[in-house]
Write an enzyme that holds these catalytic residues in place. Sequence first.
Site, PDB file in Angstrom:
ATOM      1  N   ASP A  46     -10.751  -1.885 -42.728  1.00 49.79           N
ATOM      2  CA  ASP A  46     -10.960  -0.238 -43.405  1.00 49.79           C
ATOM      3  C   ASP A  46      -9.798   0.634 -43.948  1.00 49.79           C
ATOM      4  O   ASP A  46      -9.110   1.291 -43.093  1.00 49.79           O
ATOM      5  CB  ASP A  46     -11.937   0.320 -41.903  1.00 49.79           C
ATOM      6  CG  ASP A  46     -12.892   1.853 -41.930  1.00 49.79           C
ATOM      7  OD1 ASP A  46     -12.411   2.329 -43.008  1.00 49.79           O
ATOM      8  OD2 ASP A  46     -13.142   2.054 -41.523  1.00 49.79           O
ATOM      9  N   ARG A  67     -15.787  -0.028 -38.860  1.00 51.34           N
ATOM     10  CA  ARG A  67     -15.855   0.896 -39.403  1.00 51.34           C
ATOM     11  C   ARG A  67     -15.217   1.397 -38.712  1.00 51.34           C
ATOM     12  O   ARG A  67     -15.874   1.663 -37.512  1.00 51.34           O
ATOM     13  CB  ARG A  67     -16.745   0.949 -40.084  1.00 51.34           C
ATOM     14  CG  ARG A  67     -17.535  -0.103 -41.811  1.00 51.34           C
ATOM     15  CD  ARG A  67     -15.854  -0.229 -42.366  1.00 51.34           C
ATOM     16  NE  ARG A  67     -15.816  -1.151 -43.029  1.00 51.34           N
ATOM     17  CZ  ARG A  67     -15.047  -2.290 -43.620  1.00 51.34           C
ATOM     18  NH1 ARG A  67     -13.993  -2.313 -42.993  1.00 51.34           N
ATOM     19  NH2 ARG A  67     -15.427  -2.788 -44.409  1.00 51.34           N
ATOM     20  N   CYS A  68     -14.750   3.018 -38.956  1.00 49.63           N
ATOM     21  CA  CYS A  68     -14.530   3.818 -38.569  1.00 49.63           C
ATOM     22  C   CYS A  68     -15.807   4.762 -37.123  1.00 49.63           C
ATOM     23  O   CYS A  68     -16.622   5.102 -38.102  1.00 49.63           O
ATOM     24  CB  CYS A  68     -14.039   5.129 -39.698  1.00 49.63           C
ATOM     25  SG  CYS A  68     -13.704   6.621 -38.990  1.00 49.63           S
ATOM     26  N   PRO A  69     -15.499   4.788 -36.221  1.00 51.58           N
ATOM     27  CA  PRO A  69     -14.081   5.266 -35.620  1.00 51.58           C
ATOM     28  C   PRO A  69     -13.310   3.915 -34.800  1.00 51.58           C
ATOM     29  O   PRO A  69     -12.876   3.876 -34.202  1.00 51.58           O
ATOM     30  CB  PRO A  69     -14.590   6.350 -34.906  1.00 51.58           C
ATOM     31  CG  PRO A  69     -15.807   6.229 -34.692  1.00 51.58           C
ATOM     32  CD  PRO A  69     -16.920   5.341 -35.720  1.00 51.58           C
TER      33      PRO A  69
END
Length: 79
Positions: free
Chosen positions: A43, A16-18
């Site tokens: 994502d 997931r981000c980042p």
Amino acid sequence: MSFNNPDHQLDAIGLRCPEPVMMVRAAIRKMNDGETLLIIADDPSTTRDIPSFCTFMDHTLVAKDAEQAPYRYVVKKGL
């Protein structure tokens, strides 16, 4: 350019981000100009982040399949 025969591949499924963009940045640093990287991610933020990364860092988004997960992108190092 299609999704076939990239020079490098990065599996970012489950991240997931980042994290996906950080991994893309690290992978591209190790590549030579003109080489391609296939990124596979799930994502939804990558649909925005990968194209923005390419623009900001002067790389070329060669191919994009972001209709549904898993999303696929091919990025060429440099313009």
